[in-house]
Structures are given as structure tokens and as C-alpha cells.
Design an enzyme around this catalytic site. Sequence first.
Site, mmCIF file in Angstrom:
data_model
loop_
_atom_site.group_PDB
_atom_site.id
_atom_site.type_symbol
_atom_site.label_atom_id
_atom_site.label_comp_id
_atom_site.label_asym_id
_atom_site.label_seq_id
_atom_site.Cartn_x
_atom_site.Cartn_y
_atom_site.Cartn_z
ATOM 1 N N CYS A 2 0.839 -1.195 0.000
ATOM 2 C CA CYS A 2 0.000 0.000 0.000
ATOM 3 C C CYS A 2 0.877 1.248 0.000
ATOM 4 O O CYS A 2 1.890 1.309 0.689
ATOM 5 C CB CYS A 2 -0.950 0.086 1.187
ATOM 6 S SG CYS A 2 -2.181 -1.190 1.239
ATOM 7 N N ARG A 27 6.273 -0.364 -4.191
ATOM 8 C CA ARG A 27 5.875 -1.009 -2.935
ATOM 9 C C ARG A 27 4.985 -2.220 -3.178
ATOM 10 O O ARG A 27 4.789 -3.039 -2.282
ATOM 11 C CB ARG A 27 5.127 0.005 -2.046
ATOM 12 C CG ARG A 27 6.003 1.145 -1.579
ATOM 13 C CD ARG A 27 5.199 2.199 -0.860
ATOM 14 N NE ARG A 27 4.652 1.727 0.397
ATOM 15 C CZ ARG A 27 5.312 1.709 1.543
ATOM 16 N NH1 ARG A 27 6.543 2.134 1.587
ATOM 17 N NH2 ARG A 27 4.735 1.268 2.643
ATOM 18 N N TRP A 74 -2.697 -2.843 -1.746
ATOM 19 C CA TRP A 74 -2.261 -4.231 -1.827
ATOM 20 C C TRP A 74 -3.264 -5.007 -0.979
ATOM 21 O O TRP A 74 -3.321 -4.842 0.237
ATOM 22 C CB TRP A 74 -0.839 -4.353 -1.266
ATOM 23 C CG TRP A 74 -0.190 -5.674 -1.504
ATOM 24 C CD1 TRP A 74 0.524 -6.064 -2.595
ATOM 25 C CD2 TRP A 74 -0.163 -6.795 -0.598
ATOM 26 N NE1 TRP A 74 0.989 -7.336 -2.441
ATOM 27 C CE2 TRP A 74 0.585 -7.816 -1.231
ATOM 28 C CE3 TRP A 74 -0.695 -7.040 0.672
ATOM 29 C CZ2 TRP A 74 0.812 -9.050 -0.631
ATOM 30 C CZ3 TRP A 74 -0.467 -8.274 1.262
ATOM 31 C CH2 TRP A 74 0.279 -9.264 0.617
ATOM 32 N N ASN A 100 -3.097 2.389 5.150
ATOM 33 C CA ASN A 100 -2.160 1.290 4.905
ATOM 34 C C ASN A 100 -2.035 0.540 6.229
ATOM 35 O O ASN A 100 -1.731 1.146 7.250
ATOM 36 C CB ASN A 100 -0.808 1.885 4.466
ATOM 37 C CG ASN A 100 0.319 0.869 4.472
ATOM 38 O OD1 ASN A 100 0.092 -0.331 4.496
ATOM 39 N ND2 ASN A 100 1.541 1.371 4.443
ATOM 40 N N GLY A 101 -2.300 -0.767 6.225
ATOM 41 C CA GLY A 101 -2.197 -1.538 7.465
ATOM 42 C C GLY A 101 -3.426 -2.420 7.633
ATOM 43 O O GLY A 101 -4.178 -2.630 6.684
ATOM 44 N N GLU A 487 19.262 -17.502 -2.201
ATOM 45 C CA GLU A 487 18.936 -16.172 -2.716
ATOM 46 C C GLU A 487 18.731 -16.219 -4.242
ATOM 47 O O GLU A 487 17.799 -15.601 -4.767
ATOM 48 C CB GLU A 487 20.057 -15.197 -2.327
ATOM 49 C CG GLU A 487 19.953 -13.795 -2.885
ATOM 50 C CD GLU A 487 18.683 -13.039 -2.503
ATOM 51 O OE1 GLU A 487 17.936 -13.500 -1.629
ATOM 52 O OE2 GLU A 487 18.432 -11.987 -3.110
ATOM 53 N N LYS A 491 15.270 -15.131 -6.119
ATOM 54 C CA LYS A 491 15.206 -14.087 -7.170
ATOM 55 C C LYS A 491 14.469 -14.623 -8.386
ATOM 56 O O LYS A 491 13.633 -13.937 -8.968
ATOM 57 C CB LYS A 491 16.607 -13.651 -7.619
ATOM 58 C CG LYS A 491 17.383 -12.701 -6.796
ATOM 59 C CD LYS A 491 16.817 -11.340 -6.572
ATOM 60 C CE LYS A 491 15.860 -11.320 -5.423
ATOM 61 N NZ LYS A 491 16.300 -10.917 -4.154
ATOM 62 N N GLU A 494 10.657 -15.009 -7.700
ATOM 63 C CA GLU A 494 9.956 -13.730 -7.540
ATOM 64 C C GLU A 494 9.620 -13.066 -8.858
ATOM 65 O O GLU A 494 8.530 -12.553 -9.028
ATOM 66 C CB GLU A 494 10.864 -12.745 -6.787
ATOM 67 C CG GLU A 494 10.911 -12.929 -5.324
ATOM 68 C CD GLU A 494 11.772 -11.841 -4.718
ATOM 69 O OE1 GLU A 494 11.241 -11.032 -3.967
ATOM 70 O OE2 GLU A 494 12.986 -11.803 -4.990
ATOM 71 N N HIS A 510 19.827 -36.499 -0.608
ATOM 72 C CA HIS A 510 18.804 -36.859 0.389
ATOM 73 C C HIS A 510 17.394 -36.540 -0.097
ATOM 74 O O HIS A 510 16.492 -36.382 0.716
ATOM 75 C CB HIS A 510 19.105 -36.159 1.717
ATOM 76 C CG HIS A 510 20.438 -36.525 2.261
ATOM 77 N ND1 HIS A 510 20.690 -37.718 2.900
ATOM 78 C CD2 HIS A 510 21.631 -35.873 2.212
ATOM 79 C CE1 HIS A 510 21.969 -37.780 3.231
ATOM 80 N NE2 HIS A 510 22.554 -36.665 2.820
ATOM 81 N N LYS A 609 7.195 -4.373 -1.844
ATOM 82 C CA LYS A 609 8.577 -4.059 -1.491
ATOM 83 C C LYS A 609 8.754 -3.989 0.019
ATOM 84 O O LYS A 609 9.756 -4.417 0.560
ATOM 85 C CB LYS A 609 8.952 -2.713 -2.121
ATOM 86 C CG LYS A 609 10.373 -2.281 -1.871
ATOM 87 C CD LYS A 609 11.338 -3.109 -2.684
ATOM 88 C CE LYS A 609 12.791 -2.813 -2.374
ATOM 89 N NZ LYS A 609 13.657 -3.935 -2.753
HETATM 90 C C1 F6R Z 1 13.156 -10.390 -1.978
HETATM 91 C C2 F6R Z 1 12.761 -9.358 -1.066
HETATM 92 C C3 F6R Z 1 12.044 -9.740 0.183
HETATM 93 C C4 F6R Z 1 12.567 -8.904 1.353
HETATM 94 C C5 F6R Z 1 11.747 -9.186 2.624
HETATM 95 C C6 F6R Z 1 12.291 -8.426 3.808
HETATM 96 O O1 F6R Z 1 13.772 -9.895 -3.120
HETATM 97 O O2 F6R Z 1 13.006 -8.210 -1.298
HETATM 98 O O3 F6R Z 1 12.163 -11.094 0.441
HETATM 99 O O4 F6R Z 1 13.901 -9.206 1.561
HETATM 100 O O5 F6R Z 1 10.419 -8.824 2.410
HETATM 101 O O6 F6R Z 1 12.294 -7.065 3.566
HETATM 102 P P1 F6R Z 1 13.215 -6.072 4.375
HETATM 103 O O7 F6R Z 1 14.631 -6.390 4.057
HETATM 104 O O8 F6R Z 1 12.801 -4.716 3.879
HETATM 105 O O9 F6R Z 1 12.917 -6.270 5.823
#
Ligand code: F6R
Length: 614
Positions: A2, A27, A74, A100-101, A487, A491, A494, A510, A609
Amino acid sequence: MCGIVGYIGEKPVYDILINGLKKLEYRGYDSAGVMIYNNELLIKKSKGKVSNLENLFSNKKDKKGTIGIGHTRWATHGPPNQVNSHPHVSNSGEISLVHNGIIENYDSIKKILLKKGYTFSSDTDSEVLVNLIEDIKKSKKIKLGKAVYYALKQVVGAYAIVAFDSTNPKELVGARLGSPLAIGVGESEYYFGSDATPFLEFTKRCVYLNDNEMVIVNLKKGLTLREIKKDSIIDPYVQELKQDIEDVEKGGYEHFMLKEIFEQPQSITDTFRGRLISPDEKISISSLKRHYETFSSANRIIFISCGTSWHSSLLGEYFFEELLRIPVEVEYASEFRYRNPVINKGDIVIPISQSGETADTLAAIKMAKEKGAFLYGICNVVGSSIARETHTGVYTHAGSEIGVASTKAFSCQISLLLLMGLALGEKLGTIDKKRYQRILNELYELPKTIEKVLKSNSLIESISENYLEAANFLYLGRGYHFPIALEGALKLKEISYIHAEGYPAAEMKHGPIALIDENMPVVVIATKKGNYHKVVSNIMEIKARGGKIIAVVSEGDEEIEQLADHIIEIPNCDELIAPILANIPLQLLSYHIANKKGCDIDQPRNLAKSVTVE
Ligand code: F6R
């Protein structure tokens, strides 16, 4: 998650709101809406992108007005559609609100309002809140600011809100608990934003609300800040922002994600600025220096975080245990906060977060603090909630990260963790002097080494062509490369929506080995040193079963070149530096696969985000 914008002043508000919402698109959202006041309330909302919302403004007259609020939603309560989008308007049509929330007790409040004759058209908790505000305002015969104050005393949950009352159109009221809200202070004008990006081009003077604070901005009376719990007026702290608008623009790149991948040498330079001045000088991280004693007497270090930041934490564990010889644990903030972890005085809890606003990490911090832990935060966003809730900490200074998939923030987190590990290891005497110096020399050169790795971009783009139809991917790494395998898989999931799993290479036998056939691409990180020969054996096992192998290897590796379908080389380096470099080709691989598949890279579906709700 949001986005909120708002403006009150003398400028035409339409462009401020629409451009502000576009700056907050990163976001994550699924619908958008605005309210513009021009002697009457005009509300327009639509499902999907902000551009859909713009299409609703074909009539120039609708754009007139100098006061307004806007929102990207969102979905939490109710599906993404026009009715559930914000702004929501009270039954009388007088009060409009963006939120937002999550209001957790919205259902019980709704029941009371229903009994009083209120009606609701959406499924949202936010529509309940705007009517609660109206109910209080009318029954107590008070102004909007007071009504918001009383309403917020009744609600349980998290919020950032901005509200407007058309019977008193000279003011906007904002408040926050758990979700961010910034106010831009101009000349006889005020801006609202979930962060400062919507108003950076107009003013750099900014007030960040703290939890339990509300603000009334009035064109005649100025800005009044109030602590809700104590019901006291407080002096606003107006910060002068250093960020530039260029930081939040694409600078010629097709996507923010690609721009941010290529910014990594500069971002890491910024992370190290003033901390690693030259390899001949001592590392200088001021918050660490002040707390060497706390670290040297620590029983245990616990990292807490989510998502990509959790992968940094895992690598942090490997670095710190190696360099400090202090026991380290790594916890998902969302799990940690809901179990009953043993935390004692003498434990150091290190939350890691790019946004500094992740709801689970924030809640876990509060819990650890109550149990007596010392909180040392690692955050990117300056002035964020996590930065404020911790006892002390360090900023990564990666710069604004707009692409939803975290890239440069991760690289800065892990580079900083290694720098911290070296600084502490040297101080505690737990690292061999020669090794310390070797790694420090390489860290100092890291921005330049990353420049070299980025030169593989076109090779990686051509490799990506072969995997656009893949339904699954496996990522394998051992030791320091295991968090990087996780990681890399995250990526890819996502942004390309291809299912991917990260595994410690030796765990393949395993279970996951059953998945390997000619349709399974396997990305293996297999740099020299560490467990190199064991990983080569894993590669052979994959090859024997027909799997396609993309290997990230050390420069000049001839052994794996014979086995793998594709190799991507990174410079030879210390095994603690290697994960930082090996991650970069994986970022590019995900980017090119997703881009060629036509995915919405900077705003992948369903993702936000900054995850400000649990
Ligand atoms: C993945 C990504 C998310 C954030 C997670 C934590 O690319 O960006 O997995 O890492 O939502 O967010 P922060 O680091 O802002 O606490």
C-alpha cells in the site's frame, strides 16, 4: 505494501498525486485511487495500474483542485477491485480516508456501526475506520483531528492513514502505528507519502511520524504533532533529506532491477565510505566501536529478518562464527515473534532489513527488547522504524532500492556483515592477522571486482535464452555459497514465476536428486577453495542423470568447463568474498529469464517491497 500520498497547498493536486503514486508503485499494489477536493469531493478508483486510474481522468475539469489524497492498495481484506480500492468515504460523504495496514478489530467495530444504521459497500477494514471516525465526529460534535484521535484509541492493529473532511477543507489529518508515514513540509503547503519519494522533487524538509503519533496540517495554523497515547503536543523534528530525485529514477535502464544490479559497485563504495578508508587503516564502524565491550562479552548473537534479508543473516552467521567464534543463530522474524525463544541478557539480536519497516521484523525486535536483549540493527532506509526501534546499529547506505526484488541492498548487507566480522574478529583477537589483511585488501577492491563480474552480462543474457520454458530450477551451493543458492532461487521465483529451490549441494542426495532429469536446470556455485572437489562430485551426479548445469566458477576453471553446459566465471578470491561475487551472475540470470518471458520485473505479481502487514 500500500502506498499513501497526499497534498494540501496551492498547486494543482492531480499531477502531484498521480506522479506520487507512480513513485510508490515499487511497494507493490493491485489497485489505485485518488480523492480531489474542488468545492466537492471527487473520488476515482480502479483495479490494476495507476495508468488505469489516469484513464479515468479524460475530463480536464476533474483534475482541478489543490487538496487531495491518493492510494495504491495491496489487497488484505477483500479482493482487488474498484469498490475495495481507496480512498474510502464515510456514509455522509464528508470524510475520505486512505489507509495502509490492518485494523484487527474491524469486525466488532463494524457490528456496532451496523446497529447504528451505517452501511458498507466494500469488504475493507478501512471503510469501517472512516465511518468510525465519522460516528465519533458527529456524536461528540468535534473536528476531524479529535475524531481521528478518539477513533485510533479504539482500534487494534497497524495503520498509516490520511483523512480529509470536506466540511473543513483547509486541513489533512495523518497518523501512524506500525506503517510508515512521512510529511513533506513546503512553503504554505504539505505533502504526505508512505516515504519521501513522492515529494522529494518539491521539498527535502521532512517529518517522519513515529508510532502513536498523529499530525494535523492546516493551511492557516501550520503543522501540529500529537502523541496519541500521552495526548500531548510534541515538537516536530524536521529532517533535511539528502536523497536526490535521480536516485528514484531509472537512469536509462529498462528496469530498476537492472539499474540496481549495475549500481552495486557504487552502492558498496557507499556502504564502505568512512568505514573502510584504506586497507592500511583500521575499520571504523562507529556504533561497533562504542559497543566492542558488548560484543566481546556476548553469549550469543541472533539474527532476525525475512526473505532476502534472512539470506544475508544466514551468511552473517557463517561469517561471524568463522571470524568471531561466538555462537550465532538465525531466525525468521515471523517465527521468532510467535514462539517463546530463550533470550537472555548478554544476547545480541541483530535485525537486518532493507526497508526498516517489515512488520514481522519490527514485532520481533520489540519482543527481544522486552526480554532484555541488546538490539543492533542493520537497515538501509535512514530513519525507518527498525532503525529507530533498535538500541544502535549501522546503515547499509545502498541508496533507494525501487525494484521489488532486492539486489543491491542484499550485496551491501553481506559486504557490511563481512566488514563487521573482520572489525570484531580483529578486536577480539579471533582472526589470524595475515588472513584479516588479505580479506580486507579484497574487500577494499570489491567494487572494482564487481565491475568485472558485471561484464558477464551479455554472456548471461545468452545463457538465459535456453531456459525460458523451464518449469523448475534447482540452485546448489555449499558453505558460504549455500545462502547464495537460496537467494538465487528466490530471485528467480519472484520475478519469473519459475519454481526454484535452493539446497546445500550435499543435501541433493537426500531427496532432490529424484527431480533431476533432462528438463531440470541446475545452477551450481562451485568456486575454487572450500568444498570445491565435493561440489565437482555433485556436478557429476547431476550430469549422470541428464540435468542441465549452469555453473558459477572461478576464473580459469577447466575441470567444470568439461562438465557443465554453461559456465560463468568470477575472479579468484578469498572464500569469504566469493559469495558476494557469485550472487551477481544469479541476479542477472533471473533478470534476463524474467525479461525475456515478458514478466513485470519491477512489480512482480502479489509482491510488495515493504511488507508492513504480517
Ligand atoms: C526479496 C525481497 C524480500 C525482502 C523481505 C524483507 O527480493 O526483497 O524477500 O527481503 O520482504 O524485507 P526487508 O529487508 O525490507 O525487511
